[in-house]
Design an enzyme around this catalytic site. Structure first.
Site, PDB file in Angstrom:
ATOM      1  N   SER A   1       0.842  -1.192   0.000  1.00 10.45           N
ATOM      2  CA  SER A   1       0.000   0.000   0.000  1.00 10.45           C
ATOM      3  C   SER A   1       0.874   1.237   0.000  1.00 10.45           C
ATOM      4  O   SER A   1       2.027   1.196   0.446  1.00 10.45           O
ATOM      5  CB  SER A   1      -0.898  -0.001   1.241  1.00 10.45           C
ATOM      6  OG  SER A   1      -1.491   1.267   1.442  1.00 10.45           O
TER       7      SER A   1
ATOM      8  N   TYR B   1      -0.139  -0.369  10.980  1.00  8.90           N
ATOM      9  CA  TYR B   1      -0.543  -0.713   9.611  1.00  8.90           C
ATOM     10  C   TYR B   1       0.475  -0.182   8.606  1.00  8.90           C
ATOM     11  O   TYR B   1       0.921  -0.904   7.712  1.00  8.90           O
ATOM     12  CB  TYR B   1      -1.929  -0.143   9.308  1.00  8.90           C
ATOM     13  CG  TYR B   1      -2.360  -0.383   7.878  1.00  8.90           C
ATOM     14  CD1 TYR B   1      -2.811  -1.630   7.486  1.00  8.90           C
ATOM     15  CD2 TYR B   1      -2.292   0.629   6.922  1.00  8.90           C
ATOM     16  CE1 TYR B   1      -3.193  -1.861   6.173  1.00  8.90           C
ATOM     17  CE2 TYR B   1      -2.664   0.406   5.613  1.00  8.90           C
ATOM     18  CZ  TYR B   1      -3.119  -0.848   5.239  1.00  8.90           C
ATOM     19  OH  TYR B   1      -3.479  -1.082   3.934  1.00  8.90           O
TER      20      TYR B   1
ATOM     21  N   SER C   1     -13.966  -1.618  -0.797  1.00  5.90           N
ATOM     22  CA  SER C   1     -14.287  -2.967  -0.347  1.00  5.90           C
ATOM     23  C   SER C   1     -15.030  -2.893   0.969  1.00  5.90           C
ATOM     24  O   SER C   1     -15.202  -1.817   1.556  1.00  5.90           O
ATOM     25  CB  SER C   1     -13.004  -3.790  -0.158  1.00  5.90           C
ATOM     26  OG  SER C   1     -12.278  -3.316   0.954  1.00  5.90           O
TER      27      SER C   1
END
Length: 322
Positions: A120, A147, A182
């Site tokens: 990402s 993350y 999503s």
């Protein structure tokens, strides 16, 4: 969408998923939609290193080929889970690291083959602190940091893996799918915000099909072998910031990952039991991974001239931060 496109091209696809119910349903839907009966489910929980080892053993005993390994699983939040380790790093990096290590002999046998690690743009905000690499993550601020760190680990992993595999015929790539609309987009958002954010998501986020294009490019595009270890976005190589191209940090992460994955010097740890396994998943006798039985193969199936098998590693859909 990644698995669907591979199935449509005639590949044999193994969906490695945490949830048996969802994995079986996904495999059934993919067989129906693609017309390819060579889509099966196998159980894999990346948070449980014993499950990773069990999956690798089952896969290697049942599948003679592995041409492309796609790490598409990930989490963006720990949710209500509280474990004595960094769950985000475990699922997003350590689990895939161990799985790749265990499957490398088969990838080398089937070379030319590829490993694709879905990362990402959040890696640009990552800063690995090797003194706190596996510390538990508590609170949303720490989750955001963890993350980003795990996505940086993905990029550095692909870089070091390329160095380790030079000359073997196995190449690897880090792929950014872009911000994808999503189910994960709203999973950790308060319910009252859903009506406000859902229309925004349709306007600014990519469809799952659009998000699959860069991972598919890295998996299938001919002629990109010299770019092994690089980071791709929008189906092109993209330069990364200095922390993401630091070879010393990449090697240090490799060594730390081996320790956290329970790997010895060039071989697996002696015991499959993992003291860091989430308490809800720990068992003295880990179950053998469930393998769904595919429907009988059709008499004729699409010919895939260069790649005959695919593995799509997917525990939970991941929202890629932009």
């Amino acid at each position: 969408m990644t698995a669907l496109e591979l199935a449509r091209r005639g590949a044999r696809v193994v969906l490695a998923c945490r949830s048996r119910e969802r994995g079986e349903a996904a495999a059934f839907d993919l067989r129906q939609e693609s017309g390819n009966n060579e889509v099966i489910f196998m159980a894999l929980d990346l948070a449980n290193l014993a499950s990773v080892r069990a999956f690798a053993t089952a896969f290697l005993s049942s599948e003679p080929r592995l041409d492309i390994l796609i790490h598409n699983a990930g989490i963006s939040s720990c949710g209500r889970t509280r474990e004595p380790f960094n769950l985000l790093l475990r699922v997003n990096h350590i689990g895939p690291f161990l799985l790749t290590h265990l499957l490398l002999p088969r990838l080398k046998t089937c070379a030319p083959s590829r490993v694709v690690v879905v990362s990402s743009a959040a890696h640009r905000r990552g800063r690995l602190d090797f003194t706190r690499l596996d510390r538990p993550v508590v609170g949303w601020r720490q989750e955001l940091r963890a993350y980003a760190d795990s996505k940086l680990a993905n990029v550095l992993f692909a870089r070091e893996l390329a160095n380790q595999l030079e000359g073997t015929g196995v190449t690897c790539y880090a792929a950014h799918p872009g911000p994808v609309n999503s189910e994960l987009f709203l999973r950790h958002v308060p319910g009252w915000l859903h009506p406000l954010l859902r229309p925004l998501a349709w306007l600014v986020l990519r469809t799952p099909g659009g998000g699959a294009q860069t991972p598919l490019y890295c998996a299938l595009q001919e002629g990109i072998e010299p770019l092994s270890g690089r980071y791709f976005a929008n189906c092109h190589v993209e330069e990364v910031p200095p922390p993401a191209r630091d070879d010393r940090a990449a090697h240090r992460l490799w060594e730390a990952s081996k320790r956290l994955a329970g790997l010895g010097l060039g071989e697996d740890a002696e015991s499959d039991e993992d003291p860091g396994t989430p308490s809800s998943l720990r068992s003295p006798h880990p179950e053998k991974p469930t393998v769904s039985e595919p429907y009988p193969s059709p008499q004729s199936s699409p010919d895939l001239s260069k790649v005959t098998h695919r593995v799509w590693v997917k525990a939970e859909p991941e929202l890629q931060a932009s």
